[in-house]
Structures are given as C-alpha cells and as structure tokens.
Design a protein around this motif. Structure first.
Motif, PDB file in Angstrom:
ATOM      1  N   ARG A  57      -9.636   9.705 -11.722  1.00 25.50           N
ATOM      2  CA  ARG A  57      -8.836   9.206 -12.845  1.00 25.50           C
ATOM      3  C   ARG A  57      -8.474  10.326 -13.803  1.00 25.50           C
ATOM      4  N   THR A  58      -9.427  11.192 -14.110  1.00 31.48           N
ATOM      5  CA  THR A  58      -9.168  12.309 -15.009  1.00 31.48           C
ATOM      6  C   THR A  58      -8.092  13.228 -14.431  1.00 31.48           C
ATOM      7  N   VAL A  59      -8.214  13.527 -13.142  1.00 30.73           N
ATOM      8  CA  VAL A  59      -7.222  14.392 -12.483  1.00 30.73           C
ATOM      9  C   VAL A  59      -5.852  13.723 -12.480  1.00 30.73           C
ATOM     10  N   ALA A  60      -5.818  12.416 -12.214  1.00 33.10           N
ATOM     11  CA  ALA A  60      -4.543  11.695 -12.154  1.00 33.10           C
ATOM     12  C   ALA A  60      -3.835  11.685 -13.502  1.00 33.10           C
ATOM     13  N   ILE A  61      -4.585  11.434 -14.586  1.00 34.38           N
ATOM     14  CA  ILE A  61      -3.978  11.400 -15.919  1.00 34.38           C
ATOM     15  C   ILE A  61      -3.422  12.772 -16.290  1.00 34.38           C
ATOM     16  N   ALA A  62      -4.233  13.818 -16.072  1.00 36.19           N
ATOM     17  CA  ALA A  62      -3.794  15.167 -16.420  1.00 36.19           C
ATOM     18  C   ALA A  62      -2.589  15.597 -15.582  1.00 36.19           C
ATOM     19  N   THR A  63      -2.603  15.251 -14.297  1.00 30.24           N
ATOM     20  CA  THR A  63      -1.492  15.634 -13.424  1.00 30.24           C
ATOM     21  C   THR A  63      -0.219  14.894 -13.799  1.00 30.24           C
ATOM     22  N   ALA A  64      -0.333  13.609 -14.128  1.00 24.62           N
ATOM     23  CA  ALA A  64       0.846  12.839 -14.533  1.00 24.62           C
ATOM     24  C   ALA A  64       1.491  13.439 -15.776  1.00 24.62           C
ATOM     25  N   ALA A  65       0.659  13.815 -16.759  1.00 22.18           N
ATOM     26  CA  ALA A  65       1.193  14.438 -17.971  1.00 22.18           C
ATOM     27  C   ALA A  65       1.831  15.783 -17.661  1.00 22.18           C
ATOM     28  N   ALA A  66       1.196  16.563 -16.768  1.00 23.09           N
ATOM     29  CA  ALA A  66       1.740  17.863 -16.392  1.00 23.09           C
ATOM     30  C   ALA A  66       3.080  17.716 -15.670  1.00 23.09           C
ATOM     31  N   ILE A  67       3.200  16.689 -14.828  1.00 23.62           N
ATOM     32  CA  ILE A  67       4.456  16.457 -14.108  1.00 23.62           C
ATOM     33  C   ILE A  67       5.588  16.164 -15.089  1.00 23.62           C
ATOM     34  N   VAL A  68       5.317  15.268 -16.038  1.00 22.34           N
ATOM     35  CA  VAL A  68       6.353  14.891 -17.011  1.00 22.34           C
ATOM     36  C   VAL A  68       6.832  16.114 -17.788  1.00 22.34           C
ATOM     37  N   VAL A  69       5.889  16.891 -18.317  1.00 21.03           N
ATOM     38  CA  VAL A  69       6.254  18.041 -19.150  1.00 21.03           C
ATOM     39  C   VAL A  69       6.894  19.148 -18.317  1.00 21.03           C
ATOM     40  N   ALA A  70       6.300  19.475 -17.173  1.00 21.33           N
ATOM     41  CA  ALA A  70       6.800  20.587 -16.360  1.00 21.33           C
ATOM     42  C   ALA A  70       8.187  20.287 -15.794  1.00 21.33           C
ATOM     43  N   VAL A  71       8.392  19.063 -15.295  1.00 17.48           N
ATOM     44  CA  VAL A  71       9.701  18.712 -14.739  1.00 17.48           C
ATOM     45  C   VAL A  71      10.749  18.675 -15.846  1.00 17.48           C
ATOM     46  N   ALA A  72      10.385  18.126 -17.011  1.00 18.53           N
ATOM     47  CA  ALA A  72      11.332  18.089 -18.132  1.00 18.53           C
ATOM     48  C   ALA A  72      11.737  19.501 -18.558  1.00 18.53           C
ATOM     49  N   LEU A  73      10.773  20.415 -18.625  1.00 20.63           N
ATOM     50  CA  LEU A  73      11.078  21.800 -18.983  1.00 20.63           C
ATOM     51  C   LEU A  73      11.965  22.456 -17.935  1.00 20.63           C
ATOM     52  N   ALA A  74      11.682  22.216 -16.661  1.00 19.41           N
ATOM     53  CA  ALA A  74      12.485  22.806 -15.589  1.00 19.41           C
ATOM     54  C   ALA A  74      13.925  22.301 -15.634  1.00 19.41           C
ATOM     55  N   ILE A  75      14.085  21.017 -15.914  1.00 19.83           N
ATOM     56  CA  ILE A  75      15.437  20.455 -16.037  1.00 19.83           C
ATOM     57  C   ILE A  75      16.151  21.075 -17.230  1.00 19.83           C
ATOM     58  N   LEU A  76      15.443  21.190 -18.349  1.00 17.76           N
ATOM     59  CA  LEU A  76      16.049  21.739 -19.566  1.00 17.76           C
ATOM     60  C   LEU A  76      16.570  23.150 -19.352  1.00 17.76           C
ATOM     61  N   VAL A  77      15.746  24.013 -18.749  1.00 20.42           N
ATOM     62  CA  VAL A  77      16.141  25.421 -18.634  1.00 20.42           C
ATOM     63  C   VAL A  77      17.170  25.663 -17.527  1.00 20.42           C
ATOM     64  N   GLU A  84      18.619  29.496 -22.338  1.00 13.86           N
ATOM     65  CA  GLU A  84      18.016  30.560 -23.148  1.00 13.86           C
ATOM     66  C   GLU A  84      16.530  30.333 -23.397  1.00 13.86           C
ATOM     67  N   PHE A  85      16.028  29.120 -23.102  1.00 13.23           N
ATOM     68  CA  PHE A  85      14.616  28.824 -23.321  1.00 13.23           C
ATOM     69  C   PHE A  85      13.749  29.126 -22.101  1.00 13.23           C
ATOM     70  N   LEU A  86      14.346  29.665 -21.037  1.00  8.48           N
ATOM     71  CA  LEU A  86      13.574  29.935 -19.816  1.00  8.48           C
ATOM     72  C   LEU A  86      12.396  30.873 -20.069  1.00  8.48           C
ATOM     73  N   PRO A  87      12.585  32.033 -20.722  1.00  6.16           N
ATOM     74  CA  PRO A  87      11.422  32.920 -20.956  1.00  6.16           C
ATOM     75  C   PRO A  87      10.320  32.238 -21.767  1.00  6.16           C
ATOM     76  N   LEU A  88      10.724  31.469 -22.799  1.00  4.24           N
ATOM     77  CA  LEU A  88       9.731  30.776 -23.620  1.00  4.24           C
ATOM     78  C   LEU A  88       8.988  29.730 -22.800  1.00  4.24           C
ATOM     79  N   SER A  89       9.715  28.991 -21.967  1.00  4.74           N
ATOM     80  CA  SER A  89       9.093  27.963 -21.137  1.00  4.74           C
ATOM     81  C   SER A  89       8.096  28.577 -20.158  1.00  4.74           C
ATOM     82  N   ARG A  90       8.472  29.709 -19.586  1.00  6.50           N
ATOM     83  CA  ARG A  90       7.555  30.381 -18.656  1.00  6.50           C
ATOM     84  C   ARG A  90       6.288  30.829 -19.374  1.00  6.50           C
ATOM     85  N   SER A  91       6.455  31.302 -20.578  1.00  8.06           N
ATOM     86  CA  SER A  91       5.286  31.732 -21.360  1.00  8.06           C
ATOM     87  C   SER A  91       4.369  30.548 -21.656  1.00  8.06           C
ATOM     88  N   LEU A  92       4.962  29.401 -21.980  1.00  7.98           N
ATOM     89  CA  LEU A  92       4.171  28.219 -22.303  1.00  7.98           C
ATOM     90  C   LEU A  92       3.373  27.721 -21.100  1.00  7.98           C
TER      91      LEU A  92
END
Length: 248
Positions: A57-77, A84-92
């Motif tokens: 359950r802990t892994v599933a919750i953390a992975t679900a949150a990571a998917i939402v944020v990581a995919v959203a950032l990838a779409i944005l950049v 222009e936010f690609l370098p900042l996103s990579r740093s984050l």
C-alpha cells in the motif's frame, strides 16, 4: 515447453509466496537451522501478510503520486509554453536520486512526524526520475508525421495529447513506472526505521536479535514481490507495445 517454463516458474513463486504469507509455520523446519539459542524461526511479532499488504500500500500510494507529478511535468516541458522549464524540472526530479532515502527520512520526520508519511515522501521523491525521463523520451520521440496527421485531421492539442501522443508513449512510460515500483519496493523497507509498517520490521527485528531467519524471510518476501510485480508490469508493457504496433 520452453515458452511456458518462465510462466510456470513465476506461478510457483506466487504460490510459495502466498503459502508463506498465509501459513509461515509450514516453513519453520527450513528456517530453523538459521536460528541460534532456540530463537523463533518465523517472525512472531506481527502478521507477515499484514506487513506485506501495508508495504504494498505504501509503495502504491507513493508511486501513484509520482506518476501524476512526473507525467504532468513531462507533458508541460514538451509543450511550447513550458519548454523553458525543462532544466528546472530535471533538477526537481533528480532530488530524490541526489539525497539518500535515509537522509530524506531524517529531514521529513521533524516536519511530518514518525510513521508512514516520511516514508511516502522518500519513496515519492525517489520514484520521480525514471517515470519523468521515460515519459519525456516517449513524448519527444513520437513521429512528427503522426502528430501532423492528427493536426491535419482537425484534432485539438488536447486531443492529440490524449489520443495520439500518450498512447504511443505508453510502453516507454510503463517501463519507467516498472523501474520506479521495483526501486520503491526495496527502498520502502527502511521506512520501518521511522515506525512505518513495512516488511523492514522483519529485517530490523532480525538484525537486532542476530536472527538470520528473520532477515532472510523479510528480504525474500520483498524480492519475491519485486520479481512478480516486475514481470506483471513487463507483460503490460508488452501488451501496450503490441497494441500500438511497436512489436510483432
């Protein structure tokens, strides 16, 4: 026969895992030689099945949150407005790989307290990078001719993203999710050092009492879960690739 052998082995592993989690005392004779001075051979400070489910359950919750944020950032950049936010996103997303999980836990505990929350933060940060990079790769390698054809067919930007780009990059995205999940499964064990309910409890109890049987069973359960989940996600990845016509 050879084609069915890997599947047969995985089914046997699943059956053994279920049997051990449900009735660990069945396996006590195998673990007894690893104990000393009459110590218990099977973890007896809680339910192994409950710990395994809480671990997942802990892994599933953390992975679900990571998917939402990581995919959203990838779409944005990959959109003109966010390029222009690609370098900042990579740093984050690299933060989780830069800081060891133990350090993240040490920093998170004063802010959110002991328990599952600091573990979720550590796993979330640690799981961002592979999902972000794979999604970014998938979106940036989509054949331009296909995108142009979709634009010529009158699709809006949102329609091109959801009906063309994301489906085409799904196999690559799933590969990143698979890697993230396997990393999180292993890393989650350290969550027990801050009172999170994970299979790390079994390993820590074994280390504290010098009981190799506890350490082995905790490690083997995590390893078996990692192998089975890795194979399941690999199968989904292959199905997605076949559906997109990317493999024969």
């Amino acid at each position: 026969m050879k084609a069915w052998l890997p599947l047969l082995l995985r089914l046997c592993l699943l059956a053994l895992l279920v049997a051990f989690l449900s009735n660990p005392l069945w396996f006590e004779p195998l673990l007894r030689p690893l104990t000393q001075n009459g110590a218990p051979a099977v973890y007896n400070q809680g339910s192994l099945l409950s710990l395994a489910l809480l671990h997942l359950r802990t892994v599933a919750i953390a992975t679900a949150a990571a998917i939402v944020v990581a995919v959203a950032l990838a779409i944005l950049v990959t959109r003109p407005i966010g390029a222009e936010f690609l370098p900042l996103s990579r740093s984050l997303v690299n933060i989780g790989q830069t800081f060891p999980p133990v350090a993240v836990l040490a920093l998170a505990v004063p802010a959110v307290g002991f328990g599952e929350k600091p573990t979720l933060i550590a796993l979330f940060l640690y799981g961002l990078l592979p999902i972000f990079e794979n999604t970014l790769t998938g979106l940036t390698t989509t054949p331009p001719s296909i995108v142009e054809a979709a634009r010529g067919a009158g699709m809006t930007g949102w329609q091109r993203l959801t009906k063309v780009e994301l489906p085409l990059c799904l196999p690559v995205m799933l590969a990143g999710i698979r890697l993230s999940v396997v990393i999180s499964l292993a890393t989650a064990t350290i969550g027990s050092t801050v009172a999170a309910k994970t299979l790390g409890e079994v390993i820590i109890a074994g280390l504290q009492s010098n009981n190799l049987a506890f350490v082995l069973q905790g490690g083997l359960i995590v390893a078996a879960l990692a192998v089975l989940i890795y194979d399941a996600l690999s199968a989904l990845e292959r199905m997605a690739a076949r559906r997109m016509g990317q493999v024969a």
